[in-house]
Design an enzyme around this catalytic site. Sequence first.
Site, PDB file in Angstrom:
ATOM      1  CG  ASP A   1       3.923   5.262  -9.378  1.00  0.00           C
ATOM      2  OD1 ASP A   1       4.193   4.904  -8.206  1.00  0.00           O
ATOM      3  OD2 ASP A   1       4.705   5.110 -10.338  1.00  0.00           O
ATOM      4  N   GLY A   2       2.427   5.964  -6.177  1.00  0.00           N
ATOM      5  CA  GLY A   2       2.910   6.642  -4.968  1.00  0.00           C
ATOM      6  C   GLY A   2       4.157   7.466  -5.218  1.00  0.00           C
TER       7      GLY A   2
ATOM      8  CG  ASP B   1       0.854  -2.506   3.179  1.00  0.00           C
ATOM      9  OD1 ASP B   1       1.667  -3.425   2.978  1.00  0.00           O
ATOM     10  OD2 ASP B   1      -0.355  -2.709   3.370  1.00  0.00           O
ATOM     11  CB  SER B   2       5.546  -1.351  -1.133  1.00  0.00           C
ATOM     12  OG  SER B   2       6.637  -1.974  -0.484  1.00  0.00           O
TER      13      SER B   2
HETATM   14  N1  AG3 Z   1       2.959  -6.407   1.331  1.00  0.00           N
HETATM   15  C1  AG3 Z   1       3.824  -7.382   0.734  1.00  0.00           C
HETATM   16  C2  AG3 Z   1       4.913  -7.896   1.574  1.00  0.00           C
HETATM   17  C3  AG3 Z   1       5.911  -8.653   0.776  1.00  0.00           C
HETATM   18  C4  AG3 Z   1       5.602 -10.093   0.643  1.00  0.00           C
HETATM   19  N2  AG3 Z   1       6.605 -10.730  -0.161  1.00  0.00           N
HETATM   20  C5  AG3 Z   1       6.526 -11.991  -0.616  1.00  0.00           C
HETATM   21  N3  AG3 Z   1       5.527 -12.760  -0.318  1.00  0.00           N
HETATM   22  N4  AG3 Z   1       7.473 -12.422  -1.398  1.00  0.00           N
HETATM   23  C6  AG3 Z   1       1.833  -6.949   1.963  1.00  0.00           C
HETATM   24  C7  AG3 Z   1       0.614  -6.180   1.803  1.00  0.00           C
HETATM   25  C8  AG3 Z   1      -0.260  -6.374   2.985  1.00  0.00           C
HETATM   26  N5  AG3 Z   1      -1.084  -5.251   3.205  1.00  0.00           N
END
Ligand code: AG3
Length: 286
Positions: free
Chosen positions: A137-138, A155-156
């Site tokens: 967990d980060g 990048d969450s």
């Molecule tokens: N990270 C997620 C971004 C949020 C998208 N939200 C949504 N579709 N409701 C993306 C990870 C890509 N490496």
Amino acid sequence: MELWYSEVHTKNVKMSIRVDRQLYSGQSAFQRIDVFESPEFGRFLILDGYMMLTEKDEFIYHEMITHVPMAVHPDPKHVLIVGAGDGGVVRELTRYASVERIDMVEIDEQVVAVCREFLPQTACAFDDARLTIHYQDGLKYIRDYQDMYDVIIVDSTDPFGPGEGLFTREFYGNCFKALKEDGIMVNQHESPFYDDDATAMRRAHKRIVESFDISRVYQAHIPTYPSGHWLFGFASKKYHPVRDLRAAAWNALGLATRYYNTNLHKGAFYLPNYVEDQLANVEQDL
Ligand code: AG3
């Protein structure tokens, strides 16, 4: 027969993509993971029902979350990536010869395994010798480090489910501590458009502003995310995202990109009035 994937963006809006077939569906210890193949967007990755990336538009997100901090920091050698199990950020970062070490903290080993198998377009640099993956967990990982990283890229997923801890004051405070004295943190910062997303966006900004001296937001157009208008946060101890942009040095690297360029970098920090108003209200309330 018609097969469609839909993400509910608000209780009155959903976005649907026609699907040819489902390549994978599984439940990990943390979340449901699905991969589909579609005629318009190619393969795409869904976590707990939410769109993470498509092969057609992931370049926008991954270039913008990676190259913006890398074009500002004068000498980024040691980089931490939090989340990012699809490998898109690792792919972009490993293009920099100057990067010596990359730590990636991903909570869900199964996401990496699934992306390696079904999404080679993003999961193509996991074998780079500079990369160490920590399956943890980060929020917990970051507690142990001080004065360690030049750049942190968060990048969450959205701020609920496994990604929730990555939007907390504790996490941002610990990122500040884990960065060197001229370090930069960027994060995926939700969307300003629909009410629930905008609330999450303002809450994240408030917490980041409380932890970092310099904190600005920048935007990109990501067709498959809610409203298509997406934000990133740029938080820093020393460098300003526009005034300290090292455009000539970055251009001299000769990295071919499809979305990012150093003019767009500057433009991305000039925000629509309704977004500036939301951010100003947060900054005032402190
Ligand atoms: N990270 C997620 C971004 C949020 C998208 N939200 C949504 N579709 N409701 C993306 C990870 C890509 N490496």
